[in-house]
Design an enzyme around this catalytic site. Structure first.
Site, short mmCIF file in Angstrom:
data_model
loop_
_atom_site.label_atom_id
_atom_site.label_comp_id
_atom_site.label_asym_id
_atom_site.label_seq_id
_atom_site.Cartn_x
_atom_site.Cartn_y
_atom_site.Cartn_z
N ASP A 259 -3.70 -3.82 7.37
CA ASP A 259 -4.45 -2.93 6.42
C ASP A 259 -3.76 -1.68 6.44
O ASP A 259 -2.64 -1.22 7.35
CB ASP A 259 -6.24 -2.58 6.60
N HIS A 282 -0.69 -1.97 5.65
CA HIS A 282 -0.58 -0.86 4.20
C HIS A 282 -0.58 0.90 4.07
O HIS A 282 -0.81 1.21 3.28
CB HIS A 282 -1.90 -0.78 3.71
#
Length: 471
Positions: A259, A282
């Site tokens: 993430d 991310h």
């Protein structure tokens, strides 16, 4: 180029722009001057004690070894109670060292390590701390935490040890891995909550059940040389998550996860990130903010010197429709991208939900955002994407020396309701940004000067559990 030369160059650049009004020149210059002034004191404002090695005879430290309290350290036996008992002694003893010795593995269940503690506590983690790997056996009273430290002041975490969340079964049961699974929260590996003047250096945090490292409701936190590691497909495993905290510095950290490498959310201000390596992951994100019509406020954030490798996003600001508040005063600079999917993105239509999100006119205001010296390669044709709200446009986006290329094609910039300007090299061109002289407010704009947030709302939220804003 130093700040003075940059200002002189900028003023010269702006004064030769054809047909631009004088007040517009002043506005642009003042915006950049304000962005330049966003700094966070890296050393002087944190009152931490000298940290001589605990092995020094002159260190004057009291050693509290978890082995002395019955810890087996074999990675199989439950050492939770030994850690709890050792913590009680260390926390109540001045100048103590809570020691997790090297060469051993300690199985520890979900535990809250509460302060306040006596002065000059050192938490020395040289061995490996392992979480139970079976979600069904997790303590139902502590569903979102594993190692939770709270109400500390002037404490040092250090060592070459590992905090291992044993997260693989948690990831497999996530609804993001399999849509037939129920969506539920999972523990954070390491949490520092409601604390101040805390330093964390040298630790490795890996394979967390969900978020790896959370800094919550805290002030004056320094994190350096921390390694965070989780597979690129592990769901919601943010590397370092900052919420409701001020005066936080992260530097010389290497983060690879499934993430956001770093996520900064509501109530956070005065955040400095320096020399950060991110990938996989991310990217570096502010948000998400504004979910469920909530108020989100993030101000004064600086990222200086970062390398992002093959991440799904680069520098991202993400907000939900229907929210309130603002993101204001952010500077991303000296960032190198390598094959990043969305290098620069502001997304005010963020919707991380199994159901489609309803269109709403209110939004978290995004303004005074600078991208400077951002270079490298992009996977996607949209190297820059400013998807802003029609009712609450993004304002004062500044691009200075941005150069993003695609290895096998052309690149472009997408804009929706985004106002700003460029200086020096800006590639791909950001001509789609609306300049001040073209921007007309239609009465529906709710700029942050007109919006006065209810700060009691944020204060009250500080008593709520720490939760990940995504599924």
């Amino acid at each position: 180029m130093d700040k003075l030369l940059f200002a002189i160059y900028l003023l010269g650049f702006l004064t030769v722009v054809h047909g631009v009004a004088g007040n517009m020149l002043y506005d642009k210059f003042s915006i950049l001057e304000e962005l330049e002034s966003f700094e966070v004191d890296e050393e002087n404002d944190v009152e931490l004690f000298d940290t001589p090695s605990w092995t020094s005879e002159r260190g004057g430290k009291v050693l509290v070894n978890v082995d002395s309290f019955g810890a087996a350290g074999d990675g199989v036996s439950d050492d939770t109670q030994a850690f709890v008992n050792a913590w009680k002694t260390a926390c109540s003893t001045p100048k103590s060292v809570f020691l997790v010795p090297s060469g051993r593995s300690y199985l520890v269940n979900a535990t809250k390590f509460k302060g306040p503690c006596e002065e000059k506590l050192v938490i020395q983690i040289d061995g490996t701390i392992i979480a139970p790997d079976e979600p069904d056996n997790w303590d139902p009273k502590l569903p979102r935490i594993w190692l939770d430290f709270s109400k500390l002041n002037g404490v040092l975490f250090q060592g070459k040890g590992v905090i291992d969340g044993s997260g693989s079964k948690w990831w497999a049961s996530s609804c993001k891995k399999n849509k037939t699974n129920p969506c539920r929260g999972a523990p954070t590996a390491l949490t520092i909550d409601s604390s101040s003047s805390v330093r964390v250096k040298g630790l490795t945090i890996r394979n967390s059940q969900q978020m790896n490292f959370v800094i919550a409701r805290s002030a004056s936190i320094r994190v350096s040389k921390v390694l965070v590691s989780a597979p690129g497909d592990s769901p919601n495993t943010d590397g370092i998550h900052i919420t409701d905290s001020t005066n936080v510095i992260l530097q010389d950290c290497k983060i690879g996860t499934g993430d956001d490498c770093i996520s900064i959310v509501n109530g956070s201000s005065g955040i400095k990130m320096k020399r950060i390596f991110c990938g996989p992951g991310h990217g570096v994100s502010i948000g998400s903010l504004g979910k469920d019509n909530s108020t989100g406020i993030v101000t004064k954030v600086v990222l200086d010197t970062a390398f992002l490798k093959e991440t799904t996003n680069g520098l991202r600001i993400k907000t939900w429709q229907g929210g309130n508040g603002y993101v204001r005063g952010v500077r991303f600079e000296n960032v190198q991208m390598d094959n990043v999917a969305n290098p620069i993105i502001i997304d005010q239509f963020y919707c991380d939900s199994p159901k489609s999100c309803q269109n709403q006119t209110s939004a978290v205001k995004v303004s005074e955002i600078m991208y400077r010296n951002v270079t490298g390669t992009t996977k996607s044709a949209k190297a820059m994407n400013f998807a802003c709200s029609d009712a609450v446009p993004c304002e004062n986006i500044v691009l200075s020396n941005v150069n993003l290329e695609k290895k096998d094609g052309t690149v472009e910039t997408y804009c929706n309701s985004a106002q700003g300007f460029g200086i020096g090299i800006v590639h791909p061109s950001a001509d789609c940004l609306i300049s001040e002289d073209k921007h007309v407010f239609d009465g529906t704009d709710t700029a942050e000067e007109d919006y006065v947030p209810d700060l009691t709302e944020i204060a009250e939220s500080s008593n709520e559990p720490i939760v990940h804003t995504e599924l």
